[in-house]
Design an enzyme around this catalytic site. Sequence first.
Site, PDB file in Angstrom:
ATOM      1  N   CYS A 158     -34.694  59.369 -81.235  1.00  0.00           N
ATOM      2  CA  CYS A 158     -34.886  59.857 -79.867  1.00  0.00           C
ATOM      3  C   CYS A 158     -35.710  61.139 -79.934  1.00  0.00           C
ATOM      4  O   CYS A 158     -35.356  62.084 -80.636  1.00  0.00           O
ATOM      5  CB  CYS A 158     -33.521  60.101 -79.223  1.00  0.00           C
ATOM      6  SG  CYS A 158     -33.648  60.757 -77.555  1.00  0.00           S
ATOM      7  N   CYS A 172     -28.021  66.962 -65.644  1.00  0.00           N
ATOM      8  CA  CYS A 172     -28.646  67.046 -66.975  1.00  0.00           C
ATOM      9  C   CYS A 172     -28.682  68.481 -67.490  1.00  0.00           C
ATOM     10  O   CYS A 172     -29.137  69.383 -66.787  1.00  0.00           O
ATOM     11  CB  CYS A 172     -30.065  66.477 -66.898  1.00  0.00           C
ATOM     12  SG  CYS A 172     -30.984  66.679 -68.437  1.00  0.00           S
TER      13      CYS A 172
HETATM   14  N1  SAH Z   1     -36.897  63.044 -68.600  1.00  0.00           N
HETATM   15  C1  SAH Z   1     -36.842  61.669 -68.892  1.00  0.00           C
HETATM   16  C2  SAH Z   1     -36.421  61.380 -70.322  1.00  0.00           C
HETATM   17  C3  SAH Z   1     -35.339  62.268 -70.881  1.00  0.00           C
HETATM   18  S1  SAH Z   1     -33.752  62.084 -70.137  1.00  0.00           S
HETATM   19  C4  SAH Z   1     -35.927  60.952 -67.909  1.00  0.00           C
HETATM   20  O1  SAH Z   1     -35.234  61.620 -67.155  1.00  0.00           O
HETATM   21  O2  SAH Z   1     -35.951  59.733 -67.884  1.00  0.00           O
HETATM   22  C5  SAH Z   1     -33.236  60.528 -70.825  1.00  0.00           C
HETATM   23  C6  SAH Z   1     -32.112  59.860 -70.096  1.00  0.00           C
HETATM   24  O3  SAH Z   1     -30.902  60.611 -70.237  1.00  0.00           O
HETATM   25  C7  SAH Z   1     -32.351  59.714 -68.602  1.00  0.00           C
HETATM   26  O4  SAH Z   1     -32.119  58.391 -68.197  1.00  0.00           O
HETATM   27  C8  SAH Z   1     -31.315  60.630 -67.979  1.00  0.00           C
HETATM   28  O5  SAH Z   1     -30.933  60.152 -66.721  1.00  0.00           O
HETATM   29  C9  SAH Z   1     -30.212  60.596 -69.007  1.00  0.00           C
HETATM   30  N2  SAH Z   1     -29.302  61.748 -69.008  1.00  0.00           N
HETATM   31  C10 SAH Z   1     -29.596  63.047 -68.826  1.00  0.00           C
HETATM   32  N3  SAH Z   1     -28.490  63.803 -68.909  1.00  0.00           N
HETATM   33  C11 SAH Z   1     -27.457  62.958 -69.158  1.00  0.00           C
HETATM   34  C12 SAH Z   1     -26.053  63.129 -69.341  1.00  0.00           C
HETATM   35  N4  SAH Z   1     -25.491  64.321 -69.297  1.00  0.00           N
HETATM   36  N5  SAH Z   1     -25.311  62.025 -69.571  1.00  0.00           N
HETATM   37  C13 SAH Z   1     -25.880  60.797 -69.644  1.00  0.00           C
HETATM   38  N6  SAH Z   1     -27.185  60.583 -69.475  1.00  0.00           N
HETATM   39  C14 SAH Z   1     -27.975  61.643 -69.222  1.00  0.00           C
HETATM   40 FE1  SF4 Z   2     -34.879  63.824 -67.704  1.00  0.00          FE
HETATM   41 FE2  SF4 Z   2     -34.096  64.951 -65.411  1.00  0.00          FE
HETATM   42 FE3  SF4 Z   2     -33.071  65.840 -67.702  1.00  0.00          FE
HETATM   43 FE4  SF4 Z   2     -35.627  66.341 -67.121  1.00  0.00          FE
HETATM   44  S1  SF4 Z   2     -33.866  67.112 -65.992  1.00  0.00           S
HETATM   45  S2  SF4 Z   2     -34.809  65.628 -69.076  1.00  0.00           S
HETATM   46  S3  SF4 Z   2     -36.193  64.500 -66.005  1.00  0.00           S
HETATM   47  S4  SF4 Z   2     -32.832  63.787 -66.840  1.00  0.00           S
END
Ligand code: SAH
Ligand code: SF4
Length: 401
Positions: A158, A172
């Site tokens: 990843c 996130c």
């Molecule tokens: N920014 C991009 C890729 C990185 S995040 C995006 O948002 O798609 C990758 C994945 O992790 C995304 O699907 C996001 O929704 C998920 N994600 C982020 N924080 C998370 C969390 N705390 N628990 C589970 N999934 C999470």
């Molecule tokens: Fe992905 Fe949203 Fe986290 Fe950015 S803030 S890494 S877009 S899930």
Amino acid sequence: MPDNPAKLVPAVSSAPISGSLDPLTCPLFGLDAAGLATVLTSVGEPPWRASQLIKAMYHQYLTDISSITTLSLELRRQLAAKGWRIGRPGIAKAFQSVDGTERYLVNCLGPKLETVETVWMPEGDDGEAGDGSESGPGDEVENLRSSDAKSWRRATICVSSQVGCAVNCQFCLTARLGLQRNLTAGEIAGQVISVLARHSVRVGRDRVNLVFMGMGEPFLNYDNFMAAVRLLVREVGLSPQRMTVSTSGIVPGIERFVQEPPDIRPKLAISLNAPNDQIRTEVMPINRKWPIAAVVDAVRPIRLRPHERITFEYVLLGGVTDQPEHARELARLLRRSGLPVKVNLIAWNPGPGIAYRTPAADSVETFQRVLAGEGIPAYIRQPRGRDIFAACGQLKRTIEA
Ligand code: SAH
Ligand code: SF4
């Protein structure tokens, strides 16, 4: 300093370099064949020697010019004297989970001490590849071969695309860091090579998937992200069909991505995370700018490879997005899109200071069953490395706090 920097516009690294050829921002690592050929020409060497540099950096995983013994001692000295170095990002800290997952803080290459998270996940889960695709024919043969020598049969890396993220999804942790900066193509590809080197991966023999799902929004760093992909496909030899990029739905990025040639384009995953615009805007404020219909419309022109589907990621937030009616609404939405889809369900990984709840285990299963009953294939993604700060952004925040 390399001579005559203005003339040197390497194809792969043109975006990250943006005119500056200070060796600190323009190491050899990250340059493609054309870029390396230009460097060699600038020191009076034939351009075909680029293949020696490619082999050394991208196949043998060497990190020091002085150890490239296929180059003459004189040439190695000359490159170093001109300021060139390999300059691959390195693993600063590694954390191993009981489930075999390893999470790394990888050093970036800028003047400031910065790190991003990269994760190594050996094996897939439940018959699925780590990128969410099902195991395909031929895998067993490949697995047998690599299991001779390794404790893993396949693995997924990843990869991060930015330091932090500007998108501000409410669930996130990476969002809490804000956007510090874009990674260069070399810094993105460098995470991959560092991990391949650590696990002595033989590209072409061992089965490795890449997911661009680490820190950051790849489609807000589009040029560097795609330059890294081109490097990983053309120079390193990884298959774009074993790569998946995930976006929060950055429409201009999706519009460019769907036009990329299929021999270079990774698979596409959209972080949908909600069954309608109202809830999506609540959990992903970016939805105000690019609502669900705009995202789906942008995906539509994609020319899919045989059997390829668009993945929709769906983070289940307890009480917010995890109810059976949400699953039914999601199924309707995806059917209406007319796209060949599959859904990856991810139980929300808790993080400090984020006021959501993890969904109950049975609600994740019920959600999957409802989707399946509505004809939508859905897979539950198992959280990996829970004991080592598994949520994206959590490692960096916890270790560096
Ligand atoms: N920014 C991009 C890729 C990185 S995040 C995006 O948002 O798609 C990758 C994945 O992790 C995304 O699907 C996001 O929704 C998920 N994600 C982020 N924080 C998370 C969390 N705390 N628990 C589970 N999934 C999470
Ligand atoms: Fe992905 Fe949203 Fe986290 Fe950015 S803030 S890494 S877009 S899930």
